[in-house]
Enzyme design. Structure first.
Site, PDB file in Angstrom:
ATOM      1  N   ALA A 191      40.682  43.896  -6.803  1.00  0.00           N
ATOM      2  CA  ALA A 191      39.304  43.620  -6.361  1.00  0.00           C
ATOM      3  C   ALA A 191      38.440  44.868  -6.461  1.00  0.00           C
ATOM      4  CB  ALA A 191      39.308  43.107  -4.924  1.00  0.00           C
ATOM      5  N   TYR A 198      58.094  33.343 -15.420  1.00  0.00           N
ATOM      6  CA  TYR A 198      57.286  33.455 -16.642  1.00  0.00           C
ATOM      7  C   TYR A 198      57.457  34.840 -17.253  1.00  0.00           C
ATOM      8  CZ  TYR A 198      53.928  35.271 -13.148  1.00  0.00           C
ATOM      9  OH  TYR A 198      53.326  35.943 -12.114  1.00  0.00           O
TER      10      TYR A 198
END
Ligand SMILES: Cc1cc2nc3c(=O)[nH]c(=O)nc-3n(C[C@H](O)[C@H](O)[C@H](O)COP(=O)(O)OP(=O)(O)OC[C@H]3O[C@@H](n4cnc5c(N)ncnc54)[C@H](O)[C@@H]3O)c2cc1C
Length: 390
Positions: free
Chosen positions: A14, A214
């Site tokens: 962020a 993944y």
């Protein structure tokens, strides 16, 4: 007189995204990070098109491509079935949505954001510089770093779930423990079970648990996260987890899943927590972005994505002609809160859907199968198709 035009607490995803965007909108930005930098914290991250688009606008597309994989599909498995219930075709969705879905190591994203910030002359970065004791100042905001007081025209709280800036903005808002833990490991791709598709995101749903796997590091490694319902409230992101404990938990799972779990040698265990997105997200000249405002459960893989979107909308509101800081921060919250709250709730809901008991799971599975992967994925167009100017 404020010394800093824009101060940012936290150099996570962020804070660094906000720094890059705010600097490109013409601001002088000073980022203060509590630690002396923590590249290897965390493991895999899925960056969906809604957030990837913003990173591409920052010119980070080629650097992202060098360290990530664009998975072909998200495969969802149920219980001990060896074939996916549905396969959601990400590659064709990327064409429809105009941006790819990427998976990568969090440290790789963190590093490329940090490199971009370091190369930007309008961004000053201070490490080992925790912001504390935020207070209102006439027309500005003041805070301490290592016992010295400073002032800024704007303080962006990108300081994560245990935010010191949120303590000033919304002192009553605390984190909620989710009674679930995330067990995480990475394994060399060559050691993963053969049946696991290397270029897919695989989600294994079980009673009271689920596992997501993944590829990361350009396909060289597989990221594995096992979410388990358990009442453990350890601190930190990287507490060691006993491999025997997690292996025992999944000993009756499908053969692929058991092999995947057994392939993990070093596990970390992370107590999941969230922050209600009810706000307020600004007070005086301080504003919250990312996990400090609305940490969410990771079951929709959107925490970092929402942090990146926050940074883009905050920048746009602050650059709005005719808006003073207060008007810009109000507009930011008004634009972001409904969307973030929807994503936050959807992530919670996925936690219930993924962990259903066998009876409820049979209805869930039948519904998913009837819908099919393409239609299931299209139900997320509101999420992945989001554009900051849309
Ligand atoms: C298991 C798991 C899997 C996840 N997977 C995904 C995913 O696939 N996709 C996705 O989008 N999201 C995912 N998330 C969520 C995502 O990790 C977070 O939402 C995201 O990292 C939040 O970024 P942030 O910058 O707001 O906070 P953080 O990453 O926590 O960064 C905050 C920074 O502020 C610093 N700091 C703290 N206090 C201070 C202070 N007082 N002064 C200065 N600096 C300070 C910290 O050291 C840190 O560097 C996942 C989360 C979990 C738990």
């Amino acid at each position: 007189m404020a010394e800093f035009e824009t101060a940012i607490a936290g150099a996570g995803i962020a804070g660094l995204t906000a720094a890059l965007l705010l600097s490109r909108s013409g601001r002088q930005v000073s980022v203060f990070e509590r630690t002396a930098v923590h590249y290897e914290v965390g493991a895999g991250l899925q960056i969906s098109p809604n957030a990837g688009r913003i990173l591409e606008q920052l010119g980070l597309g080629p650097a992202l491509d060098a360290v990530s994989v664009r998975p072909q599909a998200i495969d969802v498995y149920s219980g001990s079935h060896l074939k996916p219930l549905v396969s959601m075709p990400l590659a064709s969705a990327a064409l429809r949505l105009g941006a790819p879905y990427r998976v990568l190591h969090r440290a790789d994203l963190q590093r490329l954001l940090l490199d971009a910030a370091r190369a930007d002359p309008s961004i000053r970065l201070a490490l080992a510089a925790p912001i504390t004791d935020v207070e209102t100042l006439s027309g500005a905001i003041s805070f301490s770093i290592g016992g010295t007081r400073h002032a800024a025209k704007l303080l962006v709280g990108a300081d994560g779930i245990r935010s010191a800036v949120r303590h000033f903005v919304d002192p009553g808002q605390t984190e909620i423990a989710a009674q679930r833990t995330a067990w995480r490991t990475t394994i060399p791709a060559v050691e993963a079970p053969e049946e696991l598709p290397r270029d897919h995101v695989s989600v294994f749903m079980n009673e009271r648990s689920h596992v997501v796997a993944y590829p990361i590091r350009a396909g060289k490694e597989i990221n594995v996260v096992a979410i388990i319902e358990e009442d453990w409230s350890g601190e930190g992101w990287a507490e060691p987890g006993d491999p025997d404990e997690i292996t025992r938990f999944f000993r009756n799972a499908s053969s692929v899943l058991t092999a995947l779990i057994n392939a993990g040698k070093a596990w970390t265990r992370w107590c999941l927590r969230a922050v209600e997105p009810s706000g307020p997200w600004h007070r005086g000249h301080a504003v919250l972005v990312g996990d400090s405002a609305h940490a969410m459960l990771p079951f929709l893989a959107q925490g970092a994505a929402m942090a990146i979107e926050d940074a883009a909308i905050l920048t746009r509101c602050l650059a709005q002609p005719g808006f003073d800081t207060q008007a810009a921060l109000q507009r930011y919250q008004a634009l972001r809160q409904p969307r973030v709250a929807r994503v936050w709730r959807a992530a919670q809901q996925n936690g219930t859907i993924y962990h259903m008991s066998p009876l409820a799971a049979s209805f869930r599975d039948a519904t998913m199968k009837a819908l099919g992967g393409e239609r299931l994925l299209a139900r997320y167009d509101w999420l992945y198709g989001w554009k900051q100017n849309g």
